[in-house]
Design an enzyme around this catalytic site. Sequence first.
Site, PDB file in Angstrom:
ATOM      1  N   ASP A 178     -11.008   4.644   6.655  1.00 25.12           N
ATOM      2  CA  ASP A 178     -10.457   4.963   5.339  1.00 25.12           C
ATOM      3  C   ASP A 178     -11.559   5.438   4.396  1.00 25.12           C
ATOM      4  OD1 ASP A 178      -8.929   5.211   3.082  1.00 25.12           O
ATOM      5  OD2 ASP A 178      -8.883   3.062   2.648  1.00 25.12           O
ATOM      6  N   ASP A 236     -10.395  -1.314   8.358  1.00 23.50           N
ATOM      7  CA  ASP A 236      -9.116  -1.134   7.689  1.00 23.50           C
ATOM      8  C   ASP A 236      -7.942  -1.123   8.663  1.00 23.50           C
ATOM      9  OD1 ASP A 236      -7.914  -1.059   5.219  1.00 23.50           O
ATOM     10  OD2 ASP A 236      -7.917   1.112   5.053  1.00 23.50           O
ATOM     11  N   ARG A 288      -0.074   1.193   2.038  1.00 22.85           N
ATOM     12  CA  ARG A 288       1.344   0.979   1.716  1.00 22.85           C
ATOM     13  C   ARG A 288       2.182   2.200   2.092  1.00 22.85           C
ATOM     14  NH1 ARG A 288      -0.480  -0.046  -4.346  1.00 22.85           N
ATOM     15  NH2 ARG A 288      -2.266  -0.725  -3.101  1.00 22.85           N
ATOM     16  N   LYS A 293     -13.813   6.992  -1.824  1.00 20.70           N
ATOM     17  CA  LYS A 293     -14.503   5.737  -2.088  1.00 20.70           C
ATOM     18  C   LYS A 293     -15.990   5.991  -2.344  1.00 20.70           C
ATOM     19  CE  LYS A 293     -11.612   2.848   0.922  1.00 20.70           C
ATOM     20  NZ  LYS A 293     -11.207   1.875  -0.088  1.00 20.70           N
ATOM     21  N   ASP A 308      -6.208   6.607  -2.159  1.00 22.56           N
ATOM     22  CA  ASP A 308      -6.856   5.444  -1.553  1.00 22.56           C
ATOM     23  C   ASP A 308      -5.891   4.270  -1.418  1.00 22.56           C
ATOM     24  OD1 ASP A 308      -8.916   3.993  -0.415  1.00 22.56           O
ATOM     25  OD2 ASP A 308      -9.677   3.275  -2.328  1.00 22.56           O
ATOM     26  N   GLU A 311      -3.396   4.129   0.527  1.00 22.49           N
ATOM     27  CA  GLU A 311      -2.691   4.749   1.645  1.00 22.49           C
ATOM     28  C   GLU A 311      -2.017   3.749   2.572  1.00 22.49           C
ATOM     29  OE1 GLU A 311      -5.645   2.843   3.641  1.00 22.49           O
ATOM     30  OE2 GLU A 311      -5.909   3.986   1.814  1.00 22.49           O
ATOM     31  N   LYS A 332      -1.139  -2.614   9.885  1.00 19.87           N
ATOM     32  CA  LYS A 332      -1.728  -1.404   9.294  1.00 19.87           C
ATOM     33  C   LYS A 332      -2.854  -0.897  10.191  1.00 19.87           C
ATOM     34  CE  LYS A 332      -4.594  -0.007   5.353  1.00 19.87           C
ATOM     35  NZ  LYS A 332      -5.264  -0.479   4.127  1.00 19.87           N
TER      36      LYS A 332
END
Length: 509
Positions: free
Chosen positions: A260, A278, A341, A267, A337, A339, A255
């Site tokens: 993020d 991230d 996946r 967030k 959030d 994101e 990933k």
Amino acid sequence: MNFEIQKRSLSRVIQDDFDALIILWPGALVPDASAQDPVSRMVAMAVQNGDFELKAGAVLSLYGQPGVQVRHLVVACTAENKAVQIRSAMQGAWAAMKAAKIKRIGLHVPADTMPQVLQWALVGLCEASYSYTTTVSQPAVRSFKQVVVSVDKLQASQTSAVAHTQALVAGMEVAKEWANRPANHSTPTQLAQVAKTIASGRAFKCEVLGPKEVAKLGMGSFMAVARGSAEPLRFIVMRYNGAAASQAPVVLIGKGITFDTGGISMKPAAEMDEMKFDMSGAASVLGVFKALAQLQPAINVVGLIPATENMPDGLSVKPGDVVTSMSGQTIEILNTDAEGRLVLCDALTYAERFKPQAVIDIATLTGACVIALGAVRTGLFSSDDALAHQLFEAGETAGDPCWRMPLDEDYAEALKSRFADVANVGGRAAGSVTAAKFLQRFAKRFAWAHLDIAGTAWRSGAAKGATGRPVALLLQYLLAQAGQAQPVTKSAKKSVGKPQGRAAPRKVL
């Protein structure tokens, strides 16, 4: 970093010209007050007087001792020689000597030391002495470049372990470097550039796809995440061809969310800076390929990195939007959030073209996994029992442990949607499991495992920084597939926790 290993007794090593010498002392090794070498006699005296306890992390620091040529000498107790105890010993040893001017370090181990202990000790020393330097104006650069390991009776497996660890440390430090970098120094474009540099050797290939190529592939889920960012997405395809072309590769998917914000589902501001981590899954793939370049094992490996930022903008995907993934499945995005996946599912579909023997995705995916397992073990989800067990064993052997979590089909109920084939979130309950169930929908054509590293990829607080995990686990697994790995430890042979069914701020979803 350069590692060497030599056959030398303790009495000879203490007469060397090392700036510092670390001696690993197992708790079961009773010091002999009548020994010929002065170090053993000093340890015996310190134990007798209660100044040195034979417990993990205890250190005895000596300087300028009679009969000892080495300037700084540190005896570090490793207790039962478990990975966490070795790490504690090396942290204590480095703390005792880090203020000194050290360029060359010796590491002496008992004759019967297992190869894994050598690896854990060298990794522990490099972890303790590591410091991030890239965006610091006056960085504290590691002073030493060489570590010489000595052992009374040298075994071939120990020599192999040292060579393995040299490559492993190089890979872990690449992973730390790119995960630690601020987001403006680690953009998708910059990740693609470093991937090309790492995959520039004879056995390597690297292809970088931009927005046009990704759109042509139909990666609607990946593109939806990237819509709000001014930084163009990159889909990075790295290939290491160490075996015959007929051998099916292992595919690693990292990933690569380089920052993020949560998108429209923003967030909280507190600790949002940590969302530069991230992309730790992507960083671990870069680290593994760095290690492969040094070790050149007989295996084929593909690395896929879907890289983008997740930003709020007038073009950003909105909660309730429905997008079409590369697989043709439609996804209702209930929370922007979640994101990770969304970028991984398209990468999983892309992986089908390689006809892989196994696919492993690595992602800082869910805060729920942090709640479940903390910072000790990585969450392991898999639809394949054999693959799950191999990864578990690799983690135990490498000192980079994981734990298998359930994948019962009942968990998929939470992902049902009235407006699409699947929703991207299933609520707070069992959040790490429902995230894995989402990914499983896109991984039905190969043996698949998902590593949720949200709790293990970095540390918060005063020691904030990337850990380099799970490079050690992944490298151990790959070398085992190539027949070049270290033997499995006794602890690794115990069975994986097998839950019911087939499968045995950080991010909130």
